[in-house]
Scaffold this motif. Structure first.
Motif, mmCIF file in Angstrom:
data_model
loop_
_atom_site.group_PDB
_atom_site.id
_atom_site.type_symbol
_atom_site.label_atom_id
_atom_site.label_comp_id
_atom_site.label_asym_id
_atom_site.label_seq_id
_atom_site.Cartn_x
_atom_site.Cartn_y
_atom_site.Cartn_z
ATOM 1 N N ASN A 1 4.335 17.642 8.173
ATOM 2 C CA ASN A 1 3.063 17.803 8.889
ATOM 3 C C ASN A 1 1.983 16.860 8.365
ATOM 4 O O ASN A 1 0.789 17.161 8.450
ATOM 5 N N ALA A 2 2.402 15.705 7.837
ATOM 6 C CA ALA A 2 1.424 14.776 7.248
ATOM 7 C C ALA A 2 0.403 14.304 8.289
ATOM 8 O O ALA A 2 -0.793 14.216 7.988
ATOM 9 N N ASP A 3 0.861 14.030 9.509
ATOM 10 C CA ASP A 3 -0.065 13.499 10.516
ATOM 11 C C ASP A 3 -1.180 14.499 10.818
ATOM 12 O O ASP A 3 -2.354 14.128 10.914
ATOM 13 N N ALA A 4 -0.797 15.761 10.952
ATOM 14 C CA ALA A 4 -1.788 16.787 11.276
ATOM 15 C C ALA A 4 -2.798 16.927 10.136
ATOM 16 O O ALA A 4 -4.012 16.995 10.374
ATOM 17 N N THR B 1 -6.061 4.533 3.247
ATOM 18 C CA THR B 1 -5.726 3.115 3.107
ATOM 19 C C THR B 1 -4.277 2.827 3.478
ATOM 20 O O THR B 1 -3.849 1.687 3.519
ATOM 21 N N SER B 2 -3.472 3.887 3.659
ATOM 22 C CA SER B 2 -2.073 3.674 4.037
ATOM 23 C C SER B 2 -1.707 4.754 5.050
ATOM 24 O O SER B 2 -2.472 5.700 5.257
ATOM 25 N N ASP B 3 -0.530 4.610 5.676
ATOM 26 C CA ASP B 3 -0.133 5.709 6.563
ATOM 27 C C ASP B 3 0.912 6.595 5.877
ATOM 28 O O ASP B 3 1.629 7.337 6.506
ATOM 29 N N GLY B 4 0.974 6.515 4.566
ATOM 30 C CA GLY B 4 1.946 7.309 3.816
ATOM 31 C C GLY B 4 1.499 8.751 3.627
ATOM 32 O O GLY B 4 0.309 9.046 3.634
ATOM 33 N N ASP B 5 2.488 9.635 3.467
ATOM 34 C CA ASP B 5 2.120 11.045 3.304
ATOM 35 C C ASP B 5 1.627 11.371 1.897
ATOM 36 O O ASP B 5 0.958 12.364 1.680
ATOM 37 N N THR B 6 1.916 10.497 0.938
ATOM 38 C CA THR B 6 1.464 10.740 -0.439
ATOM 39 C C THR B 6 -0.058 10.687 -0.514
ATOM 40 O O THR B 6 -0.686 11.490 -1.198
ATOM 41 N N GLU B 7 -0.644 9.765 0.223
ATOM 42 C CA GLU B 7 -2.104 9.667 0.231
ATOM 43 C C GLU B 7 -2.729 10.920 0.845
ATOM 44 O O GLU B 7 -3.808 11.353 0.431
ATOM 45 N N SER C 1 0.823 -1.209 0.000
ATOM 46 C CA SER C 1 0.000 0.000 0.000
ATOM 47 C C SER C 1 0.857 1.259 0.000
ATOM 48 O O SER C 1 0.377 2.346 -0.285
ATOM 49 N N CYS C 2 2.134 1.119 0.355
ATOM 50 C CA CYS C 2 3.023 2.281 0.351
ATOM 51 C C CYS C 2 3.715 2.458 -0.999
ATOM 52 O O CYS C 2 4.361 3.467 -1.236
ATOM 53 N N ALA C 3 3.638 1.436 -1.872
ATOM 54 C CA ALA C 3 4.281 1.559 -3.177
ATOM 55 C C ALA C 3 3.508 2.575 -4.016
ATOM 56 O O ALA C 3 2.333 2.824 -3.782
ATOM 57 N N GLN C 4 4.173 3.161 -4.991
ATOM 58 C CA GLN C 4 3.559 4.251 -5.742
ATOM 59 C C GLN C 4 3.699 4.023 -7.247
ATOM 60 O O GLN C 4 4.516 3.207 -7.656
ATOM 61 N N PRO C 5 3.010 4.778 -8.118
ATOM 62 C CA PRO C 5 2.154 5.916 -7.815
ATOM 63 C C PRO C 5 0.912 5.506 -7.004
ATOM 64 O O PRO C 5 0.371 4.421 -7.193
ATOM 65 N N PHE C 6 0.515 6.425 -6.141
ATOM 66 C CA PHE C 6 -0.735 6.268 -5.419
ATOM 67 C C PHE C 6 -1.850 6.672 -6.379
ATOM 68 O O PHE C 6 -1.748 7.702 -7.036
#
Ligand code: AMP
Length: 499
Positions: free
Chosen positions: A122-125, A138-144, A98-103
């Motif tokens: 600041n992705a979490d915020a 669906t992922s904890d990545g910042d791209t999403e 789920s972290c692989a890209q492109p998202f």
């Protein structure tokens, strides 16, 4: 990911390669595939392509090298003349697909594909805010996070304004290639931390992390995407529009791209990486040259440094005086053979395996070193594993003296913005002096390059570079770390998108 504090080894690092193309009447998939091959050094964990055929989006993302991630049929199923691609850096710990890209995702506002190189701080915020507004992740990545924010903005405003508002909300390091339906966008963060460039090919335009990818497509580099700029490639490959959406007033280009990460045949921020490395090698001689029988690079990254070093040594002696007529300086020689089939030592999870990997990877060429005093040149010391092993190997092969020169300053702090540098505890220079390191690696002498020499070789001021890993002061706010930018100054007000 990467939202502050010292990283753990199972945290994904966004050291990646990205690309985007818009073509006239040819499928984008194959050129994207070739471009990803050209960017393979920027990431070996996974590879992916997302295309759009004017009606719908297609995607294929798989773990592994570019050559393994795609079967011929995969490329054929990626229909459409526009698309983006991504290669992702391997990490020591867990990484799910789920972290692989492109998202890629489809919203009411259209379909989006995103390739990201960099790390938001600041992705979490932003994720929390979006989750509270009903966005499901669906992922904890910042791209999403970027994708959701952009999708939300696109419900209410045009593409350029939507991108501008997302750029105002996200902070940190990002170079992005994006597909919004069949339009391809390129975005570089306001400080231009990671590279991104624009090129022309016969039947369209291309955006890529490095110009070597444009060369691979037989194209011409037009220029770097400017920090804070959005480039919109028109569908059909007919042209492009640009919008300077944010003007940060200063840049934070990563110097380590030039030292280690980028390909030497790439032009980044107007400088050919190979020539920068040669210049760094020259400066290394000027600052700390030592007269030995031979100078030899640690292949491959040390090569350009050693060639610049040897060139400078042919002109002046170590004390700065001109060479006498029959004195040619120091012989440049290959003294280490690299086994190109061994992966980067960096991805070995334990210290013991890392040490073994150095021996698998590099073997001395006896005739270069036996009975000689040698200078070994490498681009950097991270944990100290490579240098310790190399000094020992070269001594065992019969060298009488082993001097080590490093084409970068001591790496004293982790990178939070896209380069896998190990944690602070693992960095040998984080708490040891150069003399202590010299003793530990058992070299006759050890010198690093100064920060000022790096800035001069890059034709830049210190203030316009990200030097976080060598100063411990970062251009973006990282929890628990110092910043080298004024903290109280308000972020500049960007001009309107249609200005
Ligand atoms: P170390 O053995 O940990 O001191 O790492 C230094 C060696 O790793 C040098 O030969 C560098 O060329 C290489 N290196 C430096 N930075 C990185 C990186 N981010 N990823 C992989 N290898 C690196």
């Amino acid at each position: 990911m990467g939202t502050g504090g010292d990283r753990s080894d199972d945290e994904p690092r966004e050291k990646c390669g990205i690309v985007g193309v818009s073509l006239a009447d040819r499928a984008a998939a194959r050129p994207l595939y070739y471009a990803l091959y050209a960017l393979q050094h920027r990431g070996q964990e996974s590879a992916g392509i997302v295309t759009h055929d004017g009606f719908q989006q297609h995607g294929h993302v798989e773990r592994g090298l570019v050559g393994d991630a795609f079967e011929p049929g995969d490329l054929e199923s990626l229909a459409g003349e526009t698309g983006i691609g991504h290669v992702r850096y391997p990490t020591a710990g867990s990484l799910d697909k789920s972290c692989a890209q492109p998202f890629s995702v489809s919203f009411k506002s259209g379909s989006l594909g995103l390739s990201h190189n960099g790390n938001l701080v600041n992705a979490d915020a932003v994720r929390e805010e979006l989750a509270a507004a009903g966005h499901a992740f669906t992922s904890d990545g910042d791209t999403e996070v970027i994708a959701h924010d952009l999708a939300r903005n696109l419900l209410e405003e045009d593409l350029v304004r939507a991108v501008k508002h997302t750029m105002n909300r996200i902070h940190g390091s990002y170079s992005l290639t994006i597909t919004h339906d069949d339009t391809v966008l390129g975005v570089r963060d306001p400080m231009g931390n990671r590279p991104l460039c624009l090129g022309r090919i016969d039947d369209g335009y291309v955006l890529a992390s490095e110009s070597a990818a444009i060369d691979t497509l037989d194209g011409d580099l037009i220029r770097d995407v400017r920090p804070g700029e959005l480039v919109v490639l028109e569908p059909g490959g007919t042209g492009y529009d640009t919008y300077q959406l944010v003007d940060a007033g200063s840049t934070a280009h990563c110097f380590f791209e030039h030292v280690y990460f980028a390909r030497p045949d790439s032009v980044i921020d107007g400088e050919l990486v190979y020539e920068v490395r040669r210049e760094l090698g020259r400066k290394l001689w000027e600052e700390s040259g030592v007269e030995t029988d031979v100078v030899m690079p640690v292949p491959d990254s040390g090569r350009a440094f050693a060639s610049g070093y040897a060139d400078a040594a042919a002109e002046t002696a170590a004390d700065g005086s001109p060479r006498a007529g029959d004195d040619d300086g120091i012989e440049f020689a290959e003294g280490l053979m690299k086994n190109r089939y061994v992966g980067r030592t960096f991805i070995m999870p334990t210290q013991d395996e890392r040490e073994r990997a150095v021996r698998l990877k590099l073997n001395p060429i006896r005739s270069t070193v036996e009975g000689k005093s040698v200078t070994i040149i490498d681009d950097s010391i991270v944990r100290g594993t490579t240098s310790t092993q190399l000094v020992q190997l070269v001594r065992e092969a019969g060298a009488e003296e082993v001097h080590l020169r490093i084409g970068a300053p001591p790496i004293v702090a982790p990178c939070y913005f896209g380069i896998d540098m190990a944690t602070r505890e693992e960095l040998i220079a984080a708490d040891e002096s150069t003399e202590e390191i010299r003793e530990r690696i058992d070299a006759d002498s050890l010198s690093y390059l100064s920060i000022d020499a790096v800035a001069a070789a890059l034709d830049s001021s210190r203030a316009d570079l990200c030097l976080g890993c060598v100063t411990g002061e970062y251009p973006f706010d990282v929890e628990g770390e110092e910043t080298d930018r004024p903290v109280d100054s308000p972020s500049p007000d960007p001009p309107a998108a249609d200005d």
